[in-house]
Design an enzyme around this catalytic site. Structure first.
Site, PDB file in Angstrom:
ATOM      1  CG  ASP A 102     -18.273 -16.652 -33.477  1.00 44.83           C
ATOM      2  OD1 ASP A 102     -19.061 -15.685 -33.389  1.00 44.83           O
ATOM      3  OD2 ASP A 102     -17.184 -16.598 -34.067  1.00 44.83           O
ATOM      4  CD  GLU A 203     -16.850 -20.852 -40.459  1.00 42.95           C
ATOM      5  OE1 GLU A 203     -15.887 -20.480 -41.156  1.00 42.95           O
ATOM      6  OE2 GLU A 203     -16.745 -21.231 -39.302  1.00 42.95           O
ATOM      7  CD  GLU A 212      -7.556 -24.476 -39.959  1.00 46.91           C
ATOM      8  OE1 GLU A 212      -8.732 -24.317 -40.349  1.00 46.91           O
ATOM      9  OE2 GLU A 212      -7.273 -24.849 -38.819  1.00 46.91           O
ATOM     10  CG  HIS A 352     -14.347 -18.682 -33.839  1.00 46.84           C
ATOM     11  ND1 HIS A 352     -15.421 -18.417 -34.665  1.00 46.84           N
ATOM     12  CD2 HIS A 352     -13.517 -19.484 -34.539  1.00 46.84           C
ATOM     13  CE1 HIS A 352     -15.231 -19.046 -35.812  1.00 46.84           C
ATOM     14  NE2 HIS A 352     -14.092 -19.709 -35.758  1.00 46.84           N
TER      15      HIS A 352
END
Length: 412
Positions: A102, A203, A212, A352
């Site tokens: 990406d 990230e 998440e 992505h």
């Protein structure tokens, strides 16, 4: 929904620059030549999906740990060999490759670090959720005094090899000022060999920004180890909402369940509607303007701030039908000499993360200038805190549609 053409001008691309569960629905279409590698990775992920849904093959008691345990091994090639582990972990490796490829994501972090070395040089850096260690390598090359790369999954072992192979590990960096120490474990459970760090880089972003719940790990690290006056990279993230026309896909994948070879399977349709879709939206499908739902200041916010309720008002830009609302996010590095960041919106170069599509039970017939008003409530799931629960209330009082409804979604 079709893939969009990414024809950005230089100014848009300058504002460019992860976290993902294979259970989240992702749609795949024929990729063009430039997207072959990415499409292959996604296809492998899609094949793994039914085999890796631990919730379908384990007891409710085990489900409490499924999201967290799976998350930490989903990015590594090796792990516990349960019946679905091999497929899941291979899928995780493809996913990791997809993130590295990406360019928007990875190049932004590289530009932030290399073009703003004053933020990194001679500083102690903590990389939360380091993966392969790519961000740590960027920081070391930019002159960091020391980098601590924390990774919980089996990928930490590979990161150690990568760091050594590139001459940044202790004992191999005789002529380098920077050393990277890879620590395997959860950020909430490890102990750093240093009392404080100057910079935290991560990230942490997932689908729909918050999926998440890696943000909590960054905030924990910030509260425990960041020195007064230290910086967090990135430091701002904003979530946006818009509306699209998407009759073709909704008819093919959602309405399909109304009559399957003459049988009513609409109970599956109800479940399908509750799961947001991760896909690339063609900007031609956008019917309304976009509205900011929430901006998060990673340097100052508390963990609870990630759960919120925000009102919205979307104004139609043309006469059309609306089948879904779409969420996307922007990320900013405001501490840089020149503002850098990236957008995951439909009008920006694809990442992505793509966009998050929430299909509506109703088809809204809207005229130019009419408005959809409502609110969105976002919170982490109490049973599996890496999942995200979304409550969407919307109303349209238009010439052809008068609708008021509340829908619930779960990203898992």
């Amino acid at each position: 929904m079709t893939k969009k053409n990414n024809n950005n001008n230089e100014e848009e691309e300058e504002f460019v620059s992860f976290g993902h569960n294979l259970n989240t629905k992702i749609r795949f279409e024929d990729a063009d030549e430039d997207e072959t590698a990415q499409g292959s990775a996604e296809a492998a992920t899609a094949q793994d999906e039914p085999m890796c849904d631990a919730a379908d093959i384990t007891t409710d008691a085990a489900d409490d740990t499924t999201s967290a345990d799976y998350y930490f091994d989903s990015y590594s090639h090796f792990g516990k060999m349960n019946p679905c582990a091999l497929w899941c972990l291979i899928g995780g490796l493809y996913l990791l490759q997809e993130m590295l490829k990406d360019v928007v994501r990875t190049k932004t972090y590289q530009n932030v670090i290399y073009q703003n070395k004053f933020l990194i040089k001679d500083k102690v850096v903590l990389d939360v959720g380091a993966g392969t260690g790519i961000l740590s390598l960027f920081c070391a090359k930019a002159g960091a005094k020391h980098v601590y790369a924390v990774e919980c999954s089996q990928m930490a072992d590979m990161a150690k090899e990568i760091v050594k192979a590139n001459g940044f590990s202790d004992g191999t960096s005789f002529f380098l000022l920077s050393i990277i120490t890879v620590l395997k474990g959860k950020i909430e459970e490890i102990e750093l060999p240093t009392p404080k760090v100057d910079v935290i880089i991560s990230e942490w972003m997932g689908y729909f920004l918050l999926f998440e719940n890696m943000l909590d790990s960054v905030l924990y690290a910030r509260n425990k180890w960041l020195v007064d006056g230290g910086i967090v990279l990135p430091d701002k993230a904003s979530l946006f909402l818009t509306a699209i026309e998407d009759s073709e896909y909704k008819e093919d994948k959602i309405e399909f369940w109304n009559s399957v070879y003459g049988f009513d399977m609409s109970c599956i349709k109800k479940k399908a509607m509750m799961e947001p879709l991760v896909d690339t939206v063609d900007q031609k499908q956008i019917v309304t303007d976009s509205r900011l739902l929430k901006t998060m200041d990673i340097s100052k916010m508390s963990s609870g701030d990630a759960s919120f309720t925000a009102p919205f008002k979307l104004v139609a830009q043309r006469n059309d039908y609306i089948h879904a609302l779409v969420a996307y996010f922007d990320v900013s590095f405001t501490m840089c000499h020149k503002l850098l960041g990236f957008s995951t919106g439909p009008k920006s170069r694809a990442t992505h993360w793509k966009q998050t599509v929430m299909y509506l039970e109703d088809v809204l017939t809207i005229c130019e200038g009419e408005t959809i008003t409502g609110s969105m409530s976002v919170s982490y799931n109490k049973k599996n805190p890496r999942d995200v629960d979304i409550k969407l209330s919307y109303s349209l009082d238009g010439q052809h549609s008068k609708i008021s409804r509340t829908q619930h979604y779960k990203m898992r």
